[in-house]
Design an enzyme around this catalytic site. Sequence first.
Site, PDB file in Angstrom:
ATOM      1  N   ASP A   1       0.841  -1.196   0.000  1.00  0.00           N
ATOM      2  CA  ASP A   1       0.000   0.000   0.000  1.00  0.00           C
ATOM      3  C   ASP A   1       0.876   1.246   0.000  1.00  0.00           C
ATOM      4  O   ASP A   1       0.880   2.028   0.957  1.00  0.00           O
ATOM      5  CB  ASP A   1      -0.966  -0.044   1.195  1.00  0.00           C
ATOM      6  CG  ASP A   1      -1.975  -1.174   1.056  1.00  0.00           C
ATOM      7  OD1 ASP A   1      -2.331  -1.510  -0.091  1.00  0.00           O
ATOM      8  OD2 ASP A   1      -2.395  -1.732   2.077  1.00  0.00           O
TER       9      ASP A   1
ATOM     10  N   LYS B   1       1.059  -8.142  -2.288  1.00  0.00           N
ATOM     11  CA  LYS B   1      -0.319  -7.837  -2.709  1.00  0.00           C
ATOM     12  C   LYS B   1      -0.355  -6.462  -3.379  1.00  0.00           C
ATOM     13  O   LYS B   1       0.069  -5.468  -2.789  1.00  0.00           O
ATOM     14  CB  LYS B   1      -1.258  -7.850  -1.498  1.00  0.00           C
ATOM     15  CG  LYS B   1      -2.710  -7.579  -1.879  1.00  0.00           C
ATOM     16  CD  LYS B   1      -3.644  -7.781  -0.704  1.00  0.00           C
ATOM     17  CE  LYS B   1      -3.830  -6.566   0.159  1.00  0.00           C
ATOM     18  NZ  LYS B   1      -4.549  -5.446  -0.476  1.00  0.00           N
TER      19      LYS B   1
ATOM     20  N   ASP C   1      -5.155  -7.876  -5.983  1.00  0.00           N
ATOM     21  CA  ASP C   1      -6.338  -7.671  -5.129  1.00  0.00           C
ATOM     22  C   ASP C   1      -7.223  -6.587  -5.736  1.00  0.00           C
ATOM     23  O   ASP C   1      -7.285  -5.465  -5.232  1.00  0.00           O
ATOM     24  CB  ASP C   1      -5.843  -7.290  -3.720  1.00  0.00           C
ATOM     25  CG  ASP C   1      -6.967  -6.985  -2.753  1.00  0.00           C
ATOM     26  OD1 ASP C   1      -8.102  -7.438  -2.980  1.00  0.00           O
ATOM     27  OD2 ASP C   1      -6.711  -6.278  -1.750  1.00  0.00           O
TER      28      ASP C   1
ATOM     29  N   LYS D   1     -10.532  -7.323  -6.562  1.00  0.00           N
ATOM     30  CA  LYS D   1     -11.912  -7.655  -6.156  1.00  0.00           C
ATOM     31  C   LYS D   1     -12.899  -7.445  -7.313  1.00  0.00           C
ATOM     32  O   LYS D   1     -13.834  -6.637  -7.226  1.00  0.00           O
ATOM     33  CB  LYS D   1     -12.340  -6.826  -4.940  1.00  0.00           C
ATOM     34  CG  LYS D   1     -11.460  -7.024  -3.715  1.00  0.00           C
ATOM     35  CD  LYS D   1     -12.004  -6.263  -2.520  1.00  0.00           C
ATOM     36  CE  LYS D   1     -11.104  -6.350  -1.308  1.00  0.00           C
ATOM     37  NZ  LYS D   1      -9.850  -5.582  -1.397  1.00  0.00           N
ATOM     38  N   PHE D   2     -12.743  -8.227  -8.361  1.00  0.00           N
ATOM     39  CA  PHE D   2     -13.635  -8.074  -9.521  1.00  0.00           C
ATOM     40  C   PHE D   2     -15.092  -8.350  -9.128  1.00  0.00           C
ATOM     41  O   PHE D   2     -15.393  -9.283  -8.388  1.00  0.00           O
ATOM     42  CB  PHE D   2     -13.229  -9.036 -10.636  1.00  0.00           C
ATOM     43  CG  PHE D   2     -11.858  -8.784 -11.203  1.00  0.00           C
ATOM     44  CD1 PHE D   2     -11.416  -7.501 -11.496  1.00  0.00           C
ATOM     45  CD2 PHE D   2     -11.000  -9.845 -11.463  1.00  0.00           C
ATOM     46  CE1 PHE D   2     -10.142  -7.272 -12.025  1.00  0.00           C
ATOM     47  CE2 PHE D   2      -9.733  -9.630 -12.002  1.00  0.00           C
ATOM     48  CZ  PHE D   2      -9.309  -8.344 -12.273  1.00  0.00           C
TER      49      PHE D   2
ATOM     50  N   ASP E   1     -18.577  -7.886 -11.516  1.00  0.00           N
ATOM     51  CA  ASP E   1     -19.172  -7.364 -12.750  1.00  0.00           C
ATOM     52  C   ASP E   1     -19.978  -8.489 -13.389  1.00  0.00           C
ATOM     53  O   ASP E   1     -20.120  -9.571 -12.803  1.00  0.00           O
ATOM     54  CB  ASP E   1     -18.042  -6.877 -13.685  1.00  0.00           C
ATOM     55  CG  ASP E   1     -18.480  -5.702 -14.548  1.00  0.00           C
ATOM     56  OD1 ASP E   1     -19.563  -5.793 -15.148  1.00  0.00           O
ATOM     57  OD2 ASP E   1     -17.738  -4.701 -14.636  1.00  0.00           O
TER      58      ASP E   1
ATOM     59  N   ASN F   1     -19.211 -12.291 -18.103  1.00  0.00           N
ATOM     60  CA  ASN F   1     -18.301 -12.201 -19.255  1.00  0.00           C
ATOM     61  C   ASN F   1     -17.137 -11.252 -18.974  1.00  0.00           C
ATOM     62  O   ASN F   1     -15.991 -11.543 -19.296  1.00  0.00           O
ATOM     63  CB  ASN F   1     -19.091 -11.737 -20.492  1.00  0.00           C
ATOM     64  CG  ASN F   1     -18.222 -11.652 -21.715  1.00  0.00           C
ATOM     65  OD1 ASN F   1     -17.650 -12.646 -22.151  1.00  0.00           O
ATOM     66  ND2 ASN F   1     -18.079 -10.448 -22.254  1.00  0.00           N
TER      67      ASN F   1
ATOM     68  N   THR G   1     -15.283  -6.054   5.562  1.00  0.00           N
ATOM     69  CA  THR G   1     -15.238  -5.888   7.025  1.00  0.00           C
ATOM     70  C   THR G   1     -15.748  -4.509   7.438  1.00  0.00           C
ATOM     71  O   THR G   1     -16.039  -4.272   8.598  1.00  0.00           O
ATOM     72  CB  THR G   1     -13.805  -6.104   7.548  1.00  0.00           C
ATOM     73  OG1 THR G   1     -12.905  -5.430   6.676  1.00  0.00           O
ATOM     74  CG2 THR G   1     -13.447  -7.567   7.594  1.00  0.00           C
TER      75      THR G   1
ATOM     76  N   ARG H   1      -1.817  -8.259  13.364  1.00  0.00           N
ATOM     77  CA  ARG H   1      -0.972  -7.318  14.086  1.00  0.00           C
ATOM     78  C   ARG H   1      -0.050  -8.052  15.068  1.00  0.00           C
ATOM     79  O   ARG H   1      -0.529  -8.667  16.026  1.00  0.00           O
ATOM     80  CB  ARG H   1      -1.824  -6.303  14.883  1.00  0.00           C
ATOM     81  CG  ARG H   1      -2.545  -5.281  14.039  1.00  0.00           C
ATOM     82  CD  ARG H   1      -1.559  -4.351  13.331  1.00  0.00           C
ATOM     83  NE  ARG H   1      -2.201  -3.365  12.469  1.00  0.00           N
ATOM     84  CZ  ARG H   1      -2.491  -3.557  11.173  1.00  0.00           C
ATOM     85  NH1 ARG H   1      -2.232  -4.695  10.580  1.00  0.00           N
ATOM     86  NH2 ARG H   1      -3.025  -2.573  10.467  1.00  0.00           N
TER      87      ARG H   1
ATOM     88  N   GLY I   1       0.130  -5.309   6.071  1.00  0.00           N
ATOM     89  CA  GLY I   1       0.557  -4.074   5.424  1.00  0.00           C
ATOM     90  C   GLY I   1       1.393  -3.214   6.344  1.00  0.00           C
ATOM     91  O   GLY I   1       2.594  -3.435   6.515  1.00  0.00           O
ATOM     92  N   ARG I   2       0.729  -2.263   6.981  1.00  0.00           N
ATOM     93  CA  ARG I   2       1.450  -1.227   7.737  1.00  0.00           C
ATOM     94  C   ARG I   2       2.427  -1.720   8.798  1.00  0.00           C
ATOM     95  O   ARG I   2       3.478  -1.099   8.974  1.00  0.00           O
ATOM     96  CB  ARG I   2       0.422  -0.246   8.340  1.00  0.00           C
ATOM     97  CG  ARG I   2      -0.213   0.633   7.271  1.00  0.00           C
ATOM     98  CD  ARG I   2      -1.500   1.254   7.714  1.00  0.00           C
ATOM     99  NE  ARG I   2      -2.558   0.253   7.838  1.00  0.00           N
ATOM    100  CZ  ARG I   2      -3.817   0.528   8.136  1.00  0.00           C
ATOM    101  NH1 ARG I   2      -4.169   1.783   8.348  1.00  0.00           N
ATOM    102  NH2 ARG I   2      -4.714  -0.430   8.207  1.00  0.00           N
TER     103      ARG I   2
HETATM  104  O1  C5P Z   1      -1.971  -2.199   6.897  1.00  0.00           O
HETATM  105  P1  C5P Z   1      -2.834  -3.435   7.092  1.00  0.00           P
HETATM  106  O2  C5P Z   1      -2.063  -4.615   7.628  1.00  0.00           O
HETATM  107  O3  C5P Z   1      -4.063  -3.123   7.892  1.00  0.00           O
HETATM  108  O4  C5P Z   1      -3.281  -3.814   5.603  1.00  0.00           O
HETATM  109  C1  C5P Z   1      -4.193  -4.815   5.338  1.00  0.00           C
HETATM  110  C2  C5P Z   1      -4.397  -4.929   3.858  1.00  0.00           C
HETATM  111  O5  C5P Z   1      -5.437  -5.869   3.642  1.00  0.00           O
HETATM  112  C3  C5P Z   1      -4.827  -3.644   3.163  1.00  0.00           C
HETATM  113  O6  C5P Z   1      -4.301  -3.676   1.834  1.00  0.00           O
HETATM  114  C4  C5P Z   1      -6.331  -3.738   3.120  1.00  0.00           C
HETATM  115  O7  C5P Z   1      -6.884  -3.058   2.042  1.00  0.00           O
HETATM  116  C5  C5P Z   1      -6.536  -5.257   2.962  1.00  0.00           C
HETATM  117  N1  C5P Z   1      -7.812  -5.761   3.459  1.00  0.00           N
HETATM  118  C6  C5P Z   1      -8.256  -5.590   4.754  1.00  0.00           C
HETATM  119  N2  C5P Z   1      -9.467  -6.084   5.160  1.00  0.00           N
HETATM  120  C7  C5P Z   1     -10.229  -6.754   4.307  1.00  0.00           C
HETATM  121  C8  C5P Z   1      -9.805  -6.961   3.004  1.00  0.00           C
HETATM  122  C9  C5P Z   1      -8.573  -6.443   2.600  1.00  0.00           C
HETATM  123  O8  C5P Z   1      -7.544  -4.993   5.560  1.00  0.00           O
HETATM  124  N3  C5P Z   1     -11.370  -7.267   4.729  1.00  0.00           N
END
Ligand code: C5P
Length: 250
Positions: free
Chosen positions: A28, A50, A77, A79-80, A82, A85, A136, A197, A226-227
Amino acid sequence: MQTVGYVYPGIDIEGSVEMKSKVIVALDFSSEQQVMDFVDRLSPDMCGLKVGKELFTKLGPRPVEVLIKKGFSVFLDLKFHDIPNTVERACAAARDLGVWMVNVHALGGADMMQSARIGLGATSDRPLLTAVTVLTSMDSAALSAVGLDATPEELVKRLARLAQSSGVDGVVCSANEVRELTTILGDEFIKVTPGIRPAGVPNNDQKRVMSPSKAIEEGASYLVIGRPITQARDPVGALTQVLEDIAGGV
Ligand code: C5P
């Protein structure tokens, strides 16, 4: 062809779809330079990567191709969601790109998910297909407002079952849902869990979090982080700690 933006140093490694880790780092970042500075300090044995909507919309598929050529397994990621087709063709494009995993919204329905599988092809190295069940960010009131009169928990189970019966390989879900989904859908059905975390790291905007080792213990197949890694003072050190936590906790 003229190269615009980041100039990639000579890339000559063949792409690989084999995933060697249980950790997927969410890239991200807002610039290509940040992404490449970070990735240049990692090896594909340590994690998958990702690529989400922000990065893909800003930079297009080229960084994805480069990451794959560097040997990383890439989870696209996007998330299609639509008509069948369009999703089939988008999945075929993701397959041609060489990504390791791609996802769709289960709310798109059985036909759409089956078409996604068709788009990915039937070879043994096709990308894995996962489905997002309920975002979520949506609680019962938000679901009710769009005409879905079920609790998020009920809907997650219903959509995960539908995803499985439509040929999808797994779901993106909270680590708190993994145990029950494993009971209902089996060990083989992939569970990809964000909201991870390590101890002592801020939750940021994640509401229900779990440590890496606990999530693996619950049965998560892959952890999206991510973070806690990308914003750490020492990202490689933070990732190494996560890997050690998993290795020690299993
Ligand atoms: O920084 P962090 O660890 O919170 O990042 C989580 C990643 O997972 C982000 O890219 C976020 O968009 C993605 N994500 C999420 N919860 C979801 C689906 C995807 O946090 N339900």
